[in-house]
Design a protein around this motif. Structure first.
Motif, PDB file in Angstrom:
ATOM      1  N   ALA A   1      65.375  48.957  52.242  1.00  0.00           N
ATOM      2  CA  ALA A   1      64.235  48.162  52.717  1.00  0.00           C
ATOM      3  C   ALA A   1      63.319  48.940  53.640  1.00  0.00           C
ATOM      4  CB  ALA A   1      64.756  46.912  53.431  1.00  0.00           C
ATOM      5  N   SER A   2      63.850  49.958  54.340  1.00  0.00           N
ATOM      6  CA  SER A   2      63.023  50.729  55.270  1.00  0.00           C
ATOM      7  C   SER A   2      61.975  51.572  54.558  1.00  0.00           C
ATOM      8  CB  SER A   2      63.906  51.627  56.143  1.00  0.00           C
ATOM      9  OG  SER A   2      64.542  52.628  55.350  1.00  0.00           O
ATOM     10  N   ARG A   3      62.102  51.726  53.237  1.00  0.00           N
ATOM     11  CA  ARG A   3      61.150  52.524  52.466  1.00  0.00           C
ATOM     12  C   ARG A   3      60.034  51.668  51.870  1.00  0.00           C
ATOM     13  NH1 ARG A   3      64.367  55.448  47.978  1.00  0.00           N
ATOM     14  NH2 ARG A   3      62.388  56.584  47.775  1.00  0.00           N
ATOM     15  N   LEU A   4      60.063  50.348  52.131  1.00  0.00           N
ATOM     16  CA  LEU A   4      59.161  49.420  51.459  1.00  0.00           C
ATOM     17  C   LEU A   4      58.383  48.590  52.476  1.00  0.00           C
ATOM     18  CD1 LEU A   4      61.782  48.113  48.875  1.00  0.00           C
ATOM     19  CD2 LEU A   4      60.130  49.950  48.491  1.00  0.00           C
ATOM     20  N   VAL A   5      57.054  48.512  52.272  1.00  0.00           N
ATOM     21  CA  VAL A   5      56.202  47.712  53.152  1.00  0.00           C
ATOM     22  C   VAL A   5      55.407  46.740  52.293  1.00  0.00           C
ATOM     23  CG1 VAL A   5      54.319  47.735  54.819  1.00  0.00           C
ATOM     24  CG2 VAL A   5      56.000  49.601  54.813  1.00  0.00           C
ATOM     25  N   PRO A   6      55.647  45.417  52.418  1.00  0.00           N
ATOM     26  CA  PRO A   6      54.849  44.450  51.650  1.00  0.00           C
ATOM     27  C   PRO A   6      53.540  44.141  52.362  1.00  0.00           C
ATOM     28  CG  PRO A   6      56.557  43.298  52.870  1.00  0.00           C
ATOM     29  CD  PRO A   6      56.741  44.771  53.165  1.00  0.00           C
ATOM     30  N   LYS A   7      52.452  44.016  51.603  1.00  0.00           N
ATOM     31  CA  LYS A   7      51.155  43.728  52.202  1.00  0.00           C
ATOM     32  C   LYS A   7      50.314  42.903  51.231  1.00  0.00           C
ATOM     33  CE  LYS A   7      47.718  44.193  55.158  1.00  0.00           C
ATOM     34  NZ  LYS A   7      47.744  43.539  56.500  1.00  0.00           N
ATOM     35  N   GLY A   8      49.914  41.715  51.674  1.00  0.00           N
ATOM     36  CA  GLY A   8      49.031  40.877  50.872  1.00  0.00           C
ATOM     37  C   GLY A   8      47.604  40.999  51.353  1.00  0.00           C
ATOM     38  N   PHE A   9      46.674  41.246  50.446  1.00  0.00           N
ATOM     39  CA  PHE A   9      45.265  41.408  50.803  1.00  0.00           C
ATOM     40  C   PHE A   9      44.409  40.222  50.363  1.00  0.00           C
ATOM     41  CE2 PHE A   9      46.789  45.784  50.968  1.00  0.00           C
ATOM     42  CZ  PHE A   9      46.144  46.277  52.100  1.00  0.00           C
ATOM     43  N   GLY A  10      45.023  39.256  49.673  1.00  0.00           N
ATOM     44  CA  GLY A  10      44.233  38.131  49.194  1.00  0.00           C
ATOM     45  C   GLY A  10      43.111  38.591  48.299  1.00  0.00           C
ATOM     46  N   GLU A  11      41.903  38.079  48.580  1.00  0.00           N
ATOM     47  CA  GLU A  11      40.738  38.431  47.760  1.00  0.00           C
ATOM     48  C   GLU A  11      39.842  39.454  48.449  1.00  0.00           C
ATOM     49  OE1 GLU A  11      37.509  35.136  48.371  1.00  0.00           O
ATOM     50  OE2 GLU A  11      39.479  34.142  48.261  1.00  0.00           O
ATOM     51  N   SER A  12      40.344  40.078  49.535  1.00  0.00           N
ATOM     52  CA  SER A  12      39.489  40.923  50.386  1.00  0.00           C
ATOM     53  C   SER A  12      39.140  42.270  49.780  1.00  0.00           C
ATOM     54  CB  SER A  12      40.164  41.138  51.748  1.00  0.00           C
ATOM     55  OG  SER A  12      41.384  41.867  51.591  1.00  0.00           O
ATOM     56  N   LYS A  13      39.912  42.763  48.815  1.00  0.00           N
ATOM     57  CA  LYS A  13      39.650  44.081  48.234  1.00  0.00           C
ATOM     58  C   LYS A  13      39.585  43.988  46.704  1.00  0.00           C
ATOM     59  CE  LYS A  13      41.588  47.023  51.857  1.00  0.00           C
ATOM     60  NZ  LYS A  13      42.486  48.166  52.150  1.00  0.00           N
ATOM     61  N   PRO A  14      38.528  43.406  46.167  1.00  0.00           N
ATOM     62  CA  PRO A  14      38.447  43.258  44.702  1.00  0.00           C
ATOM     63  C   PRO A  14      38.277  44.605  44.010  1.00  0.00           C
ATOM     64  CG  PRO A  14      36.361  42.655  45.709  1.00  0.00           C
ATOM     65  CD  PRO A  14      37.325  42.877  46.839  1.00  0.00           C
ATOM     66  N   ALA A  15      38.894  44.734  42.860  1.00  0.00           N
ATOM     67  CA  ALA A  15      38.698  45.941  42.042  1.00  0.00           C
ATOM     68  C   ALA A  15      37.345  45.892  41.350  1.00  0.00           C
ATOM     69  CB  ALA A  15      39.816  46.059  41.011  1.00  0.00           C
ATOM     70  N   VAL A  16      36.891  44.661  41.034  1.00  0.00           N
ATOM     71  CA  VAL A  16      35.593  44.454  40.396  1.00  0.00           C
ATOM     72  C   VAL A  16      34.783  43.508  41.270  1.00  0.00           C
ATOM     73  CG1 VAL A  16      34.363  43.638  38.356  1.00  0.00           C
ATOM     74  CG2 VAL A  16      36.615  44.736  38.109  1.00  0.00           C
ATOM     75  N   ASN A  17      33.631  43.961  41.743  1.00  0.00           N
ATOM     76  CA  ASN A  17      32.757  43.110  42.545  1.00  0.00           C
ATOM     77  C   ASN A  17      31.869  42.279  41.627  1.00  0.00           C
ATOM     78  OD1 ASN A  17      33.278  43.695  45.392  1.00  0.00           O
ATOM     79  ND2 ASN A  17      32.655  45.794  44.865  1.00  0.00           N
ATOM     80  N   CYS A  18      32.052  40.966  41.700  1.00  0.00           N
ATOM     81  CA  CYS A  18      31.228  40.067  40.901  1.00  0.00           C
ATOM     82  C   CYS A  18      31.051  38.763  41.670  1.00  0.00           C
ATOM     83  CB  CYS A  18      31.852  39.810  39.530  1.00  0.00           C
ATOM     84  SG  CYS A  18      33.550  39.171  39.580  1.00  0.00           S
ATOM     85  N   ILE A  19      29.995  38.050  41.363  1.00  0.00           N
ATOM     86  CA  ILE A  19      29.789  36.737  41.979  1.00  0.00           C
ATOM     87  C   ILE A  19      30.851  35.804  41.434  1.00  0.00           C
ATOM     88  CG2 ILE A  19      28.186  34.812  42.237  1.00  0.00           C
ATOM     89  CD1 ILE A  19      25.910  36.845  41.837  1.00  0.00           C
ATOM     90  N   CYS A  20      31.602  35.172  42.350  1.00  0.00           N
ATOM     91  CA  CYS A  20      32.823  34.482  41.933  1.00  0.00           C
ATOM     92  C   CYS A  20      32.580  33.486  40.805  1.00  0.00           C
ATOM     93  CB  CYS A  20      33.450  33.771  43.142  1.00  0.00           C
ATOM     94  SG  CYS A  20      35.148  33.206  42.824  1.00  0.00           S
ATOM     95  N   ALA A  21      31.548  32.693  40.914  1.00  0.00           N
ATOM     96  CA  ALA A  21      31.291  31.670  39.897  1.00  0.00           C
ATOM     97  C   ALA A  21      30.879  32.269  38.561  1.00  0.00           C
ATOM     98  CB  ALA A  21      30.209  30.706  40.392  1.00  0.00           C
ATOM     99  N   GLN A  22      30.460  33.560  38.598  1.00  0.00           N
ATOM    100  CA  GLN A  22      29.993  34.203  37.364  1.00  0.00           C
ATOM    101  C   GLN A  22      30.964  35.263  36.845  1.00  0.00           C
ATOM    102  OE1 GLN A  22      26.027  35.693  38.088  1.00  0.00           O
ATOM    103  NE2 GLN A  22      25.289  33.722  38.872  1.00  0.00           N
ATOM    104  N   CYS A  23      32.100  35.445  37.529  1.00  0.00           N
ATOM    105  CA  CYS A  23      33.078  36.449  37.084  1.00  0.00           C
ATOM    106  C   CYS A  23      33.655  36.066  35.729  1.00  0.00           C
ATOM    107  CB  CYS A  23      34.217  36.569  38.097  1.00  0.00           C
ATOM    108  SG  CYS A  23      33.749  37.354  39.650  1.00  0.00           S
ATOM    109  N   LYS A  24      33.789  37.046  34.876  1.00  0.00           N
ATOM    110  CA  LYS A  24      34.422  36.828  33.579  1.00  0.00           C
ATOM    111  C   LYS A  24      35.936  36.811  33.755  1.00  0.00           C
ATOM    112  CE  LYS A  24      30.690  39.298  31.219  1.00  0.00           C
ATOM    113  NZ  LYS A  24      30.342  40.483  30.386  1.00  0.00           N
ATOM    114  N   ASP A  25      36.636  36.280  32.755  1.00  0.00           N
ATOM    115  CA  ASP A  25      38.096  36.187  32.834  1.00  0.00           C
ATOM    116  C   ASP A  25      38.734  37.555  33.029  1.00  0.00           C
ATOM    117  OD1 ASP A  25      38.068  33.462  32.591  1.00  0.00           O
ATOM    118  OD2 ASP A  25      38.482  33.439  30.436  1.00  0.00           O
ATOM    119  N   GLU A  26      38.225  38.564  32.312  1.00  0.00           N
ATOM    120  CA  GLU A  26      38.804  39.896  32.435  1.00  0.00           C
ATOM    121  C   GLU A  26      38.554  40.500  33.819  1.00  0.00           C
ATOM    122  OE1 GLU A  26      35.068  40.327  29.744  1.00  0.00           O
ATOM    123  OE2 GLU A  26      36.727  38.912  30.049  1.00  0.00           O
TER     124      GLU A  26
END
Length: 657
Positions: free
Chosen positions: A618-643
């Protein structure tokens, strides 16, 4: 190749859909109507501009290949290369040259491919097989097997002979006749049906109507003592998938009964090429069961008091990850065809037998003239052949080689008494084999060398990498690879080996190889094995996406389908004991920020919990949740495609140290 297409019918397409609905070559090609595609694409190529020609010439090569017209396929693959289609055309062109027995040309193309990919060892196996095939061809005249084209052949396809009564042969053909009027749109020719060849007067007649009522007819086997025929029939329509399956018929009341499906045959599965033992108790056939070794494999069933046993797969010295087809049982000897690497091209005929230990011997290539660069298959022996002072045995074989009457032809082979100065083949003599492992250590070349998630352009040799070869806990060898990323080592039979590869700045990786029941070419005294081990560069503090780590909606527990890639991560951590990683989870933009942050933290923790449960500290592992703060694809949420939402819902890991 056309024979595999015959077994892999996905849509038989014999009546409902007319060719007139297709107006362009690409549509015909995509619908697997290759005869029509050839006609349309050839005309379109003449009218096409420079930008369109590469795709058309490549589709023409593919279409001719599916029709088993090797020469035309090779010509168009070569044209696709000249038109600039890309490396896939170069690869197909190399294999087409091999199928045409232009082994020097094939070697030249394989070498060019290796240079283009900056991996000169990649096609070494294909180059070696071309060298072996050229040697077989050069010794063709000294081989005691001699071939004769039979008068039953036509410009259509004749294949899969089966002995019937004392002086008759049943075979399959797609010739035009009163019993075959439907068109198989794959080939543009008639559906194949069964015919009877009377050897005494050379007459060809339609075989019993009970076997020719539906679909495409394939190979059959006749058990005279039991008045029984087991045959292959492939059926389907435009609206249903077609499969090849095994049927059985008994001769009763002076007539053959309507064939019925064998009880072990499952729906949605291909079966074909039956061969029954002399006592009628063992049936060998081919099938594409998902749990096989790959492609089509050979299986056997036994007849018992309750009928037939469930199929059991024949062992790995016979079956490979390629296609094994058209078996023929002759007591303790089995003949069959395979397109496994190392043959002369297409399907080659091989022989194996039960040795003194009760195991199947290593398969033996029957060489030229039984084999050629084309498809050679349906090899059978004739037990009624009368020996003479010059001819010891005889039988039949199908082949699509050039020089025949058209498509597939059936040939009679005879084994002639070798001249005194020629040492005859003794295929049943035991040979001592050695194993040579050739390992290449490679690295990925990325489209963006600074981004570990960018597209992989190619894999190239990694000079200066270190290797260790282990058998269990015993270290057998260690050292550095040469300038091509290669090292070689002799191995023993019946063992499992591990190759561990390392280099400063790269993550350690390993590969496994086994010499247990390894399929070998018995014409060689040494069997070469190949292994490729890839090393990934270490990118500190850069996220690497773990592919296919999905969660059910609003859930954070690890799904079963995610465990495959997580197990690969476990392997990496076990091989690299000093690294510490951060496991991160990201969500898409739907939902509140607080909710997404909490959900992503739980998902990251669930990955860490799974790794800990698998033995990772366990000492080698760090869990971290970023939520929606670091998107891989920047798009307007209501207009984002499924992919785009999918790309943002990801699990990653970063190496912290």
């Amino acid at each position: 190749m056309r024979l595999l297409a015959f077994l892999l019918i996905s849509s038989l397409a014999i009546s409902c859909q007319t060719s007139s609905k297709i107006k362009d070559g690409k549509s015909a090609y995509e619908r697997k109507q290759f005869a029509l595609a050839v006609r349309l694409l050839t005309d379109e190529y003449q009218k096409a501009g420079k930008e369109s020609k590469p795709e058309i010439s490549y589709m023409l090569g593919e279409s001719y290949s599916r029709l088993d017209e090797v020469q035309d396929a090779g010509n168009w693959y070569g044209q696709a290369v000249a038109d600039g289609y890309g490396l896939n055309a170069n690869l197909k062109y190399a294999f087409a040259l091999k199928d045409m027995e232009d082994y020097r040309g094939a070697i030249r193309e394989f070498e060019k491919l290796g240079e283009s990919l900056r991996d000169p060892q990649r096609f070494r196996r294909e180059i070696t097989s071309c060298e072996v095939a050229a040697d077989y061809l050069s010794k063709k005249e000294s081989n005691p097997y001699k071939l004769r084209n039979l008068p039953l052949n036509t410009e259509s396809a004749e294949f899969a002979p089966a002995l019937y009564n004392q002086d008759e042969i049943v075979f399959a053909s797609d010739r035009s006749s009163v019993i075959s009027k439907d068109i198989y749109k794959w080939t543009g020719r008639n559906l194949s049906k069964y015919y009877l060849f009377k050897k005494q007067n050379q007459e060809v007649l339609p075989f019993d109507a009970a076997f020719n009522e539906i679909g495409n007819s394939g190979s059959m086997t006749y058990w005279a003592a039991g008045n029984e025929i087991i045959c292959t029939i492939c059926s389907g329509t435009d609206k249903t998938d077609g499969f090849c399956q095994l049927y059985i018929s008994q001769f009763s009341g002076g007539a053959w009964q309507r064939p019925t499906k064998l009880p072990f045959v499952e729906d949605g599965q291909n079966y074909g090429h039956p061969s029954i033992s002399q006592d009628g108790n063992v049936l060998v056939f081919t099938s594409d069961y998902e749990k096989g070794f790959g492609g089509f494999d050979l299986y056997a069933v036994r007849r018992n008091e309750n009928g037939w046993s469930q199929p059991s797969i024949l062992p790995q010295p016979i079956n490979t990850d390629a296609n094994e087809l058209f078996p023929f049982l002759d007591a303790d000897t089995l003949y069959y065809s395979s397109d496994y690497t190392g043959g002369m091209g297409g399907l080659d005929v091989y022989m194996t037998y039960v040795n003194a230990k009760g195991d199947w011997s290593a398969p033996i290539n029957m060489k030229s003239p039984i084999n050629s660069g084309a498809d050679d298959f349906g090899f059978i022996l004739d037990p009624n052949f009368v020996k003479s002072e010059t001819e010891l045995k005889s039988g039949y074989v199908s082949s699509s080689r050039p020089g025949g009457k058209g498509a597939d032809d059936i040939y009679q082979w005879t084994y002639v008494v070798p001249k005194p100065e020629i040492v005859p083949d003794t295929p049943k003599s035991e040979k001592v084999f050695t194993y040579l492992l050739e390992t290449t250590i490679q690295q990925k070349e990325l489209e963006n060398p600074q981004n570990p998630n960018s597209r992989v352009l190619r894999r190239s040799p990694l000079m200066g990498a270190n290797y260790i070869v282990k058998n269990g806990k015993t270290v057998l060898a260690e050292g550095k690879v040469d300038e091509t990323g290669l090292f070689k080592i002799q191995l023993e039979a019946g063992q499992d080996y591990e190759v561990i590869a390392t280099k400063m700045g790269y993550l350690t990786n390993n590969g496994m190889v086994s010499t247990k029941n390894f399929p070998i070419d018995s014409n060689q005294t040494q069997q070469k094995l190949e292994l490729k081990v890839g090393l990934d560069k270490i990118y500190l503090n850069k996220e690497i996406v773990l592919q296919d780590i999905y969660y059910d909606y609003d859930k954070y527990n690890i799904r079963a389908d995610a465990k495959v890639n997580l197990n690969e991560l476990i392997k990496l951590l076990n091989l690299n004991q000093k690294i510490k990683i951060q496991l991160a989870s990201h969500t898409d933009c739907r939902g509140s920020e607080a909710y997404n942050l909490d959900l992503s933290q739980k998902r990251a923790q669930s990955v860490v919990d799974y790794l800990i449960s698998s033995g990772i500290d366990a000492s080698r592992l760090v869990p971290k949740g970023f939520g929606e703060s670091k998107p891989a694809v920047n798009c307007i949420c209501a207009q984002c495609k499924d992919e785009e939402h999918q790309a943002n819902r990801r699990t990653t890991f970063s190496i912290l140290r």
